[in-house]
Design a protein around this motif. Structure first.
Motif, PDB file in Angstrom:
ATOM      1  N   LYS A   2      -0.996  -2.410   1.966  1.00 45.05           N
ATOM      2  CA  LYS A   2      -0.860  -1.204   1.162  1.00 45.05           C
ATOM      3  C   LYS A   2      -1.894  -1.269   0.055  1.00 45.05           C
ATOM      4  CE  LYS A   2       4.008  -0.441   1.988  1.00 45.05           C
ATOM      5  NZ  LYS A   2       5.308  -0.186   1.392  1.00 45.05           N
ATOM      6  N   ILE A   3      -2.310  -0.109  -0.402  1.00 48.28           N
ATOM      7  CA  ILE A   3      -3.254  -0.024  -1.516  1.00 48.28           C
ATOM      8  C   ILE A   3      -2.585   0.792  -2.609  1.00 48.28           C
ATOM      9  CG2 ILE A   3      -5.516   0.805  -2.258  1.00 48.28           C
ATOM     10  CD1 ILE A   3      -6.377   0.562   0.710  1.00 48.28           C
ATOM     11  N   HIS A   4      -2.556   0.242  -3.815  1.00 50.01           N
ATOM     12  CA  HIS A   4      -1.995   0.946  -4.968  1.00 50.01           C
ATOM     13  C   HIS A   4      -3.074   1.084  -6.030  1.00 50.01           C
ATOM     14  CE1 HIS A   4       1.702  -0.603  -3.096  1.00 50.01           C
ATOM     15  NE2 HIS A   4       2.205   0.525  -3.518  1.00 50.01           N
ATOM     16  N   GLU A  20       0.709   4.777  -4.440  1.00 47.98           N
ATOM     17  CA  GLU A  20       0.140   4.299  -3.183  1.00 47.98           C
ATOM     18  C   GLU A  20      -1.021   5.211  -2.805  1.00 47.98           C
ATOM     19  OE1 GLU A  20       1.479   3.091   1.329  1.00 47.98           O
ATOM     20  OE2 GLU A  20       2.991   3.232  -0.247  1.00 47.98           O
ATOM     21  N   GLN A  81       7.536  -6.144  -5.138  1.00 51.02           N
ATOM     22  CA  GLN A  81       6.841  -5.420  -6.208  1.00 51.02           C
ATOM     23  C   GLN A  81       7.778  -4.772  -7.114  1.00 51.02           C
ATOM     24  OE1 GLN A  81       3.741  -2.826  -4.835  1.00 51.02           O
ATOM     25  NE2 GLN A  81       2.558  -4.522  -4.104  1.00 51.02           N
TER      26      GLN A  81
END
Length: 81
Positions: A2-4, A20, A81
């Protein structure tokens, strides 16, 4: 994976809520990309050898070349997280 991330809107750290992301774009020189690749390799090694005791690392903490750059953080997915 995942990219945040979040936009630099001048908010106080307590007010920032990462979102996200669907995509990221790195605008980087070959030297910067090689430095980032080395950082990512070291992060992978840290996660493999230390497990959940390795939570996250900031690129600029490991490579002072990136002190003035946007924050680049790798987070261990096993830590939640």
């Amino acid at each position: 994976m995942k990219i945040h991330g979040y936009a630099d809107e001048g908010l106080e750290i307590e007010e920032i809520v990462p979102a996200e992301l669907a995509e990221i774009t790195l605008v980087a020189t070959p030297e910067e990309l090689r430095r980032i690749a080395k950082f990512l390799e070291n992060c992978a090694n840290g996660i493999e050898t230390r497990g959940t005791s390795w939570e996250h690392e900031h690129l600029s903490d490991k490579d002072r070349f990136f002190m003035g750059s946007p924050h680049f953080v790798v987070f261990n997915p096993e830590c939640g997280q």
